[in-house]
Each structure stands twice: as structure tokens, then as C-alpha cells.
Design an enzyme around this catalytic site. Structure first.
Site, mmCIF file in Angstrom:
data_model
loop_
_atom_site.group_PDB
_atom_site.id
_atom_site.type_symbol
_atom_site.label_atom_id
_atom_site.label_comp_id
_atom_site.label_asym_id
_atom_site.label_seq_id
_atom_site.Cartn_x
_atom_site.Cartn_y
_atom_site.Cartn_z
ATOM 1 N N GLU A 91 -67.227 24.833 104.657
ATOM 2 C CA GLU A 91 -68.775 23.525 103.563
ATOM 3 C C GLU A 91 -67.823 22.089 104.833
ATOM 4 O OE1 GLU A 91 -71.834 21.666 101.603
ATOM 5 O OE2 GLU A 91 -70.118 22.403 100.560
ATOM 6 N N ASP A 107 -66.506 27.446 99.961
ATOM 7 C CA ASP A 107 -67.732 26.651 99.197
ATOM 8 C C ASP A 107 -66.358 25.152 98.048
ATOM 9 O OD1 ASP A 107 -69.344 23.695 98.123
ATOM 10 O OD2 ASP A 107 -71.246 24.743 98.393
ATOM 11 N N ILE A 109 -66.660 22.910 96.574
ATOM 12 C CA ILE A 109 -67.441 21.947 95.451
ATOM 13 C C ILE A 109 -69.034 22.694 95.880
ATOM 14 C CG2 ILE A 109 -68.425 20.006 93.564
ATOM 15 C CD1 ILE A 109 -65.363 19.233 94.024
ATOM 16 N N ASP A 110 -69.758 23.369 95.047
ATOM 17 C CA ASP A 110 -71.013 23.352 95.169
ATOM 18 C C ASP A 110 -71.579 23.208 94.012
ATOM 19 O OD1 ASP A 110 -73.221 24.808 95.983
ATOM 20 O OD2 ASP A 110 -73.633 26.241 94.624
ATOM 21 N N THR A 112 -72.382 18.926 94.291
ATOM 22 C CA THR A 112 -71.624 18.044 94.107
ATOM 23 C C THR A 112 -72.665 16.691 93.069
ATOM 24 O OG1 THR A 112 -70.433 17.675 96.894
ATOM 25 C CG2 THR A 112 -70.431 15.565 95.896
ATOM 26 N N ASP A 240 -73.030 28.425 100.656
ATOM 27 C CA ASP A 240 -72.886 27.982 99.286
ATOM 28 C C ASP A 240 -73.963 29.290 98.641
ATOM 29 O OD1 ASP A 240 -73.918 25.351 99.605
ATOM 30 O OD2 ASP A 240 -75.672 25.351 101.411
#
Length: 295
Positions: A91, A107, A109-110, A112, A240
């Protein structure tokens, strides 16, 4: 949570083909990243600098933090060390071509916004794909440590205090979409939000209720373990949904997504549901205009 070696040892009973190596690599990278994110968040809170780490992406309410970038760097470094000829797409900008035919979709940190606000729904999400086929996946809820895994054709599993357990999505019966709890999410682009508001206005009277939890990866894992019965969202990227999509599918859900080479900027739909309710849910989404891309 236990250490990486314990996690991998616990998986040995499920290792039956080459995807076991990919899953072990994904798990090692995800566990290390989850620990980094927990540690860095605590450090930033202690120094009063957490909010100040945020920049913006698609709009001025779509944040990215220094921790997102550090997490992706950690994951990329681990994957390159363990699988140097694989491709990686992340990402936060990582883009490496694959020589092996395997590509990692990351990802760091999905969720944030949840990370910034301290809402315990943000995840590390890592999937391995061969072409357009998802073959291994790990999602870790960083705040709780709950860990989800899947391999193509081998089922999906979750780890709790008693060890690994196979996941089976809710046995929702045909004709019960009115009793379905539906997870969703919304774009950070104001014009798309207006379209999503119209869709949800059409959809909401036909389902039990809506939940907006803030992480597509964890929404799909919630479907896999039966916490929700269905899920849909527009304009999300492969990083995602890739890992969560495989976990949900291996738990028995029906999953529709735009493909692993598309962009969330196309505004296309990702949707999934328990098998008994999928056909009716799909019809409801079509009638609500949800299968049309956002513009």
C-alpha cells in the site's frame, strides 16, 4: 501471543503442500510487523507524537502514518530475505517484479484511522498470489493479537487461547437476507460517499443491520468466523481485500472482487456472504445499484 516458532510449529499439522512455506513466511512477516506496530504506537503515545505522524493520501481525511511505512518496510525486508525472487506490492509504495511467479500483496496497517484513534480494529494483511490466484494469507488484528490464516484448498483457521481452530462462516439459510448482519465501509472521497449513502439507503431496509468497523481485511475475517453474515464495499485496493478474501472463501463464503491487478481508484465492488444467503444478497446489491462502479 506466542512467538513465531510456536505459531509455525502449531501449523505443522496443516502443512500438506508447497503453500505451507508461503504461509509460514507470511506469518513470520506479519507477526514481526504486528509487534513493531504495537511497540511504535505505545512509543508515540508516550511522547505525545501519535497524531503528528499522520499525512494524507486520497483526501484530507485519509491518513497514513510513519508506522504504516515502518511496518511495510519490515514486511518487505522479511519477504525479500526469505523469498528473494518473489514480487511484492504494498500500500505504501513497494513495487517489486516477481521472478518466481509468486507475488505478495501487503497492507501494513489496514484500518489506519482506527490505529490513530485507539479503536481495536486494525490489522496486518499479507497475501501470496500466483497470477490472479490467491494461495496463502495471514491477517492479524494488531490490537487483540487474533490471527487468521488460510491456504488455497486447505481451509481457513483462527488462533485463540486454545490454539488453532478451523473457521466456518455462518450457515445462513437461503431466503434469510432480511436477517443478515452486513459489514461495509466507506470511501474517503466525498463524491463517492454521496453515492454510497444512496446505496445504503436502498439496502438498509432489506437486511438486519449494518456494521462499519473500519478494516476490510477484518470485515472479511469476521465473515469467515460468522461474526457477520455478509460484506460489501466499493473502491478498495487489492491489498485491502486479498488476504481477507482468501480467508473468507476458505471458510466457505462466496466472494466477489475486482481482481488482484485492479485499482481501488476504479470504484469497483468487493462483496462476500455466507453461501446460503449469497444469491439473495447479490440480488439485493444489484437492485440497490451496488454492482455499478462509483464515479
Amino acid at each position: 501471543m506466542t512467538g513465531t516458532d510456536d505459531h509455525i510449529d502449531n501449523l505443522e499439522a496443516h502443512e500438506q503442500n508447497d503453500t505451507s512455506e508461503l504461509l509460514a513466511v507470511a506469518l513470520e512477516a506479519a507477526l514481526g510487523a504486528a509487534e513493531l506496530v504495537r511497540t511504535r504506537r505505545a512509543e508515540l503515545i508516550a511522547s505525545g507524537a501519535l497524531v503528528g505522524t499522520a499525512e494524507t493520501k486520497s483526501s484530507d481525511v485519509d491518513p497514513v502514518t510513519v508506522v504504516d511505512k515502518e511496518s511495510e518496510e519490515h514486511i518487505t525486508r522479511t519477504l525479500k530475505e526469505l523469498r528473494p525472487t518473489d514480487g511484492i506490492v504494498g500500500e505504501e509504495g513497494t513495487s517489486l517484479e516477481s521472478e518466481s511467479g509468486v507475488r505478495w500483496i501487503v497492507d501494513p496497517i489496514d484500518g489506519t484511522v482506527n490505529f490513530l484513534y485507539g479503536i481495536p480494529q486494525y490489522a496486518i494483511s499479507i497475501a501470496a498470489a500466483a497470477g490472479e490466484k490467491l494461495i496463502a494469507a495471514v491477517v492479524i488484528n494488531v490490537a487483540t493479537g487474533r490471527t487468521y490464516i488460510a491456504r488455497a484448498g486447505e481451509g481457513a483457521y483462527v488462533e485463540d487461547d486454545e490454539g488453532w481452530h478451523q473457521l466456518t462462516c455462518s450457515p445462513q439459510e437461503k431466503g434469510t437476507v432480511a436477517h443478515a448482519l452486513v459489514a461495509t465501509g466507506f470511501s474517503y472521497i466525498p463524491e463517492w460517499r454521496a453515492q454510497q449513502a444512496q446505496i445504503i439507503t436502498n439496502l438498509l431496509p432489506q437486511v438486519r443491520d449494518i456494521r462499519r468497523m473500519g478494516s476490510a481485511a477484518l470485515d472479511l475475517c469476521a465473515l469467515a468466523e460468522g461474526t457477520v453474515n455478509a460484506y460489501y464495499e466499493h473502491g478498495i485496493h487489492p491489498w485491502d481485500y486479498a488476504a481477507g478474501a482468501l480467508i473468507a472463501a476458505e471458510a466457505g463464503a462466496r466472494v466477489h472482487h475486482p481482481g488482484l491487478s485492479t485499482s481501488g481508484k476504479d470504484g469497483e465492488l468487493t462483496a462476500a456472504a455466507a453461501p446460503g444467503v449469497w444469491e439473495e444478497f447479490r440480488e439485493v446489491l444489484v437492485a440497490a445499484g451496488a454492482f455499478d462502479s462509483l464515479r
